[in-house]
Motif scaffolding. Structure first.
Motif, PDB file in Angstrom:
ATOM      1  N   THR A 233       0.874  -1.147   0.000  1.00  9.16           N
ATOM      2  CA  THR A 233       0.000   0.000   0.000  1.00  9.16           C
ATOM      3  C   THR A 233       0.917   1.204   0.000  1.00  9.16           C
TER       4      THR A 233
ATOM      5  N   TRP B 159       2.559   4.488   0.644  1.00  8.02           N
ATOM      6  CA  TRP B 159       2.480   5.385   1.775  1.00  8.02           C
ATOM      7  C   TRP B 159       1.968   6.733   1.316  1.00  8.02           C
ATOM      8  N   SER B 160       1.166   7.327   2.091  1.00 11.27           N
ATOM      9  CA  SER B 160       0.786   8.687   1.743  1.00 11.27           C
ATOM     10  C   SER B 160       0.994   9.554   2.964  1.00 11.27           C
TER      11      SER B 160
ATOM     12  N   PHE C 273       9.623  10.155  16.289  1.00 10.74           N
ATOM     13  CA  PHE C 273      10.432   9.954  15.088  1.00 10.74           C
ATOM     14  C   PHE C 273       9.675  10.378  13.845  1.00 10.74           C
ATOM     15  N   GLU C 274       8.400  10.043  13.856  1.00 14.15           N
ATOM     16  CA  GLU C 274       7.551  10.359  12.715  1.00 14.15           C
ATOM     17  C   GLU C 274       7.596  11.861  12.437  1.00 14.15           C
TER      18      GLU C 274
ATOM     19  N   LYS D 250      -8.352   2.159   5.914  1.00 19.32           N
ATOM     20  CA  LYS D 250      -7.243   2.714   6.699  1.00 19.32           C
ATOM     21  C   LYS D 250      -7.730   2.951   8.110  1.00 19.32           C
TER      22      LYS D 250
ATOM     23  N   ASN E  75      -3.224  13.578  -1.590  1.00 17.93           N
ATOM     24  CA  ASN E  75      -2.727  14.929  -1.348  1.00 17.93           C
ATOM     25  C   ASN E  75      -3.545  16.009  -2.049  1.00 17.93           C
TER      26      ASN E  75
ATOM     27  N   SER F 204      -2.030  10.203  -4.170  1.00 18.77           N
ATOM     28  CA  SER F 204      -2.260   9.484  -2.909  1.00 18.77           C
ATOM     29  C   SER F 204      -2.946  10.340  -1.841  1.00 18.77           C
TER      30      SER F 204
ATOM     31  N   LEU G 252       5.404   0.498  11.092  1.00 15.27           N
ATOM     32  CA  LEU G 252       6.080   0.565  12.387  1.00 15.27           C
ATOM     33  C   LEU G 252       6.823   1.879  12.509  1.00 15.27           C
ATOM     34  N   GLN G 253       7.485   2.255  11.425  1.00 13.35           N
ATOM     35  CA  GLN G 253       8.206   3.515  11.387  1.00 13.35           C
ATOM     36  C   GLN G 253       8.052   4.018   9.958  1.00 13.35           C
ATOM     37  N   PRO G 254       7.440   5.186   9.768  1.00 15.77           N
ATOM     38  CA  PRO G 254       7.119   5.605   8.398  1.00 15.77           C
ATOM     39  C   PRO G 254       8.328   5.572   7.491  1.00 15.77           C
TER      40      PRO G 254
ATOM     41  N   SER H  14       6.612  15.034   0.774  1.00 15.17           N
ATOM     42  CA  SER H  14       6.433  13.980  -0.218  1.00 15.17           C
ATOM     43  C   SER H  14       6.307  14.581  -1.603  1.00 15.17           C
TER      44      SER H  14
ATOM     45  N   ILE I 198       7.856   6.255  18.680  1.00 13.02           N
ATOM     46  CA  ILE I 198       7.606   6.145  17.245  1.00 13.02           C
ATOM     47  C   ILE I 198       7.042   7.460  16.717  1.00 13.02           C
TER      48      ILE I 198
ATOM     49  N   ASP J 246      -3.409  -0.400   7.742  1.00 17.65           N
ATOM     50  CA  ASP J 246      -4.129  -0.489   6.488  1.00 17.65           C
ATOM     51  C   ASP J 246      -4.664  -1.915   6.427  1.00 17.65           C
TER      52      ASP J 246
ATOM     53  N   ASP K  66       4.259  13.731  -3.888  1.00 17.37           N
ATOM     54  CA  ASP K  66       2.859  13.972  -4.219  1.00 17.37           C
ATOM     55  C   ASP K  66       2.345  15.252  -3.575  1.00 17.37           C
TER      56      ASP K  66
ATOM     57  N   ARG L 217      -6.840   7.280  -6.931  1.00 20.31           N
ATOM     58  CA  ARG L 217      -6.023   7.684  -5.789  1.00 20.31           C
ATOM     59  C   ARG L 217      -4.989   8.692  -6.250  1.00 20.31           C
TER      60      ARG L 217
END
Lengths: 671, 164
Positions: free
Chosen positions: A23, A25-26, B8-9, A334, B57, B55, A382-384, B16, B5, A340, B18, B52
């Motif tokens: 899938t 990523w967006s 970090f994100e 989602k 955006n 994606s 888990l981690q983008p 991106s 997590i 997902d 897109d 899509r």
């Protein structure tokens, strides 16, 4: 690594395997900031997730190869099995001009039972023998948009029998084939081929395409000389309609096909007699399928698919009429940023009527079976852009072995946009076929007496209670984009097969008419261990020249159970250890194309049909774009020798054939 | 663990491709004049072909303003609805349908944008592409003129090539 763009994109209008495995990523959140930038500022933004969309394949935690329509056209392949040779790790051994042993990762046979094959999401795996009768697939290559080949188990999504691989053939959308197309070819082995298609758009939201095909192939050479019996004629006609809805789309397609495949079958009967019967296998089939897809945007997508299929098979070995109805619902949703979820429900009903022959007998003339299934798969970020985990399982219920559960765990790591590594742990099951539950066939007949027994004798394979065969599979993959023009794909696997089907001889029974009957007792006592490596290299040397190389190394050890009188497993030594393929695609100016394809297959030492020596073949194609819409091409196949054998027959024995050098001329006209 | 997590994100929130493309599309509308007899203060409708597109955006443009008009986004547009759009984005997915779609909007005042390769040669107006990890665009001015769209000279200056 692949052609950019739609060839590898998970398009929502089909059950694309990539759509389920990967899938994209967006990150809509990140877009909000860039929306406030002006054009000059935007032009200086470095796009870090470069070509994420077209790299979907690199984001897939599975050994996947996509054969594009362009690949097929340029290869010179004239039928689907030949086209499958374009994918790494696929064994396509011609048994003659109208039979193939197609398999992934060993266990090859004309009725290779561990490979699932779908056409637009419709299974063409026959529940009669477990396998695919490639000669009966009418679908013209001109209608193929792409073929997705996944090596390794896909059972957690596609269900039982997707043990060693899944092949998903996807046909063109009628929106892509507006206008008319005519193709004609003729040559030495391919005696004649004709194809016509017309696509139009009755209203702006609807497109329809209709097609018809004729295909006529000459017989090959019999091993040891003389003309073979394996001539082949195919007729196919069909339509596909697609309508875009407010949200989603609707597809309806249908077709009818007839195939005539010549055969020389070795018939063995009781009392012991053995004779060769020349007969044409006649198969007619038709299908009608509807598919609806709904849900716009990225949050949720639904699909509902239903198909009806009917087939009529007539041959010296058996006659079968079958009707199948299949219903599937699927939803992709989602859940938050990290999940997902894809899940689905399915039901299939299949009813048949079988006429036994002197060679094969079935206990029940009519049978109807039902298959229920439920699957779910969660793709967890888990981690983008670094780590992704996919957890899934499929639960099925079949009438022979009851409930079957097939789980799968996949982990994908993308340390950079150029590199990805993945691992997969899966269990897959092959459920018994119709013939394995209440069927019998004569394996050997000795009308004049076997050296072992003084009397004439016959060996009868009795199959009554074969259970599920099981695979536990561990796969590792690594992909690397060295630079803009070169990419590498490596896969290693270790497989453990348990409860493989087997048979043990019983004590000879003296029959009143003076011969011995040796029956077998079926069991699931055999096992196998397998490991191998597959490597692919794709190099676009220049803008006009592309080289693609594949190498496969496969070691399969089938362990026949140490039981009294257990016969050698029919899965033993069916596949070559080495397979190599090198393809060059060269554009000579704007109107000439030259393709060359070299393949090497190492020897096979099979306990039933003996040794097939290693062979190397070369195919070439020269094409000239005479003017806009008209292409003429000249194709040569198997150019390196006059004739060579590629395979034998194992279960149902036809007289062995050799594959000849072939040449054909083709014209493609679009207007 | 969950916090770790998420932290970090946030730091890894790269822009991106897109997302940047969506921002380009919004900017293009600011440099375009639609014919005077067209809808004036109505919302500016940006349509996309392909389920899509970018994606998700493109949907982020919903509610923004361009040239004093509110931006509306309509995903997965049907060909019969194309005449209602001011901007049409054709997703790379839809490459096989490009020519067919362009024929349908050829005479309509619709600004066509796509990241399909060679889009401007196929008759599209603005083609996005990537060069040295940055996004660039080509313009087909003849196609825009045919549809009675006026593109600002400031936009033309930034394009790599302008097809007259």
């Amino acid at each position: 690594m692949m052609t950019k763009g739609n060839a590898v994109r998970p398009s929502a209008n089909r059950i694309a395997l990539l759509a389920l495995l990967a899938t994209a990523w967006s990150t809509p959140a990140a877009a909000v900031d860039s929306l406030d930038l002006n054009l000059e500022e935007l032009m200086s933004v470095v796009v870090t997730s470069a070509a994420k969309k077209s790299q979907t394949l690199a984001d897939t935690a599975a050994a996947v190869h996509v054969i594009s329509a362009e690949d097929i056209r340029r290869s010179g392949a004239t039928n689907i099995p030949e086209a499958l040779r374009l994918a790494p790790g696929v064994q396509v051994s011609a048994i003659g001009n109208n039979k193939w042993a197609v398999s992934i990762r060993g266990f090859a046979d004309r009725f290779a039972n561990k490979l699932l094959v779908l056409v637009d999401g419709r299974s063409v795996y026959t529940p009669l023998f477990s396998g695919v009768m490639w000669e009966t697939l009418g679908l013209p290559l001109e209608n193929v948009a792409r073929i997705e080949v996944i090596r390794g188990p896909g059972a957690s999504i596609w269900g039982a029998n997707a043990v060693n691989g899944v092949i998903n053939i996807i046909t063109r959308s009628p929106f892509d084939v507006q206008g008319s197309q005519i193709a004609a070819a003729a040559g030495s082995e391919l005696k004649g081929h004709g194809f016509v298609r017309h696509g139009w758009s009755p209203d702006p939201d609807t497109a329809v395409a209709v097609h018809a095909k004729l295909h006529d192939v000459d017989a090959s050479r019999r091993l040891g000389g003389g003309a073979g019996a394996d001539d082949w004629q195919q007729f196919d006609a069909g339509f596909k309609m697609e309508r875009l809805l407010e949200k989603g789309r609707l597809q309806v397609q249908g077709g009818a096909a007839r195939s005539l495949a010549g055969d020389d079958v070795v018939m063995m009967t009781e009392p012991p007699a053995i004779y060769l019967e020349r007969r044409t296998q006649r198969v007619s089939n038709g299908h009608l399928m509807g598919r609806w897809e709904g849900g716009s945007g990225t949050e949720r997508q639904d699909s509902l698919q239903v198909y009806l299929e009917s087939s009529d098979y007539k041959h010296a070995i058996l006659a079968e009429q079958r009707t199948t109805a299949d219903l599937e619902y699927q939803q992709q949703v989602k859940l938050g940023a990290a999940h997902d979820l894809t899940w689905g429900l399915g039901y299939r009903f299949s009813s048949d009527r079988i006429e036994s022959s002197p060679l094969i007998r079935v206990a029940e003339r009519r049978r109807a079976t039902s298959l229920y299934s439920l699957f779910a798969q969660d793709e967890i970020t888990l981690q983008p852009e670094r780590w992704r985990l996919s957890v899934g399982a499929r639960l099925e219920h079949n009438d022979y072995t009851g409930f079957v559960i097939q789980p799968n765990l996949r982990l994908l790591w993308t340390p950079s946009t150029q590199t990805s590594a993945w691992a997969s742990l899966a269990r897959a099951v092959r459920t018994p076929s119709r013939i394995e539950r209440g069927g019998a066939a004569y394996l050997r007949a000795y009308p004049l007496g076997d050296p072992l027994f003084i009397q004439p004798s016959v060996v009868k394979l009795v199959s009554e209670r074969i259970g599920d065969e099981q695979l536990d599979a561990l796969d590792f993959g690594w992909r690397h984009q060295l630079n803009r023009s070169t990419s590498i794909d490596l896969v290693a696997f270790y497989y453990r097969y348990d409860r493989l089907r087997g048979a043990a001889l019983t004590a000879p029974q003296p029959m009143p008419t003076g011969y011995l009957l040796i029956e077998t007792l079926d069991n699931n006592a055999n096992r196998a261990r397998q490991h191998g490596i597959e490597a692919s290299l794709d190099w676009r040397a220049t803008a006009d020249w592309r080289l693609q190389a594949h190498y496969g190394w496969l070691k399969t050890k089938v362990i026949t159970a140490d039981l009294p009188l257990q016969t050698v497993s029919d899965y033993t030594d069916t596949s070559p250890v080495h397979q190599f393929s090198l393809r060059s695609s060269l554009d000579l100016g704007s109107s000439w194309r030259w393709d060359a394809w070299l393949r090497h297959v190492s020897r096979i030492d099979n306990p039933v049909f003996g040794t097939i020596p290693a062979f190397t073949t070369l195919d070439m194609r020269l094409a000239w774009q005479a003017r806009k819409g008209l292409e003429l091409s000249l194709v040569g196949q198997n150019l390196l020798d006059r004739v060579h054998p590629e395979y034998g027959s194992n279960f149902i024995q036809s007289s062995p054939a050799e594959i000849q050098r072939a040449v054909y001329l083709r014209a493609d006209w679009k207007y | 663990m969950a916090c770790l997590i998420m932290a970090f994100e946030a730091s890894a929130a790269d822009v991106s491709e897109d997302g940047v493309k969506a921002a380009f599309i919004l900017n293009f509308t600011k440099f375009t004049d639609w014919p005077a007899n067209g809808p004036g203060n109505d919302p500016l409708l940006i349509c996309s072909l392909g389920p899509r597109a970018l994606s998700g955006n493109l949907e982020a443009l919903q509610g923004k303003t361009a040239k004093g008009r509110e931006v509306r986004v309509r995903g997965a547009t049907r060909p019969s609805e194309l005449h209602e759009c001011q901007v049409l984005f054709i997703a790379a997915d839809e490459e096989p349908r490009v020519e067919w779609v362009l024929q349908r909007v050829a005479k309509l005042p619709v600004l066509t944008i796509s990241d399909v390769p060679n889009f401007v040669h196929a008759g599209g107006m603005i083609g996005l592409f990537q060069e040295n990890d940055r996004l660039r665009f080509d313009i087909n001015l003849a196609a825009a003129r045919q549809s009675n769209l006026a593109l600002s000279s400031n936009l033309l200056k930034l394009a790599r090539t302008v097809k007259q």
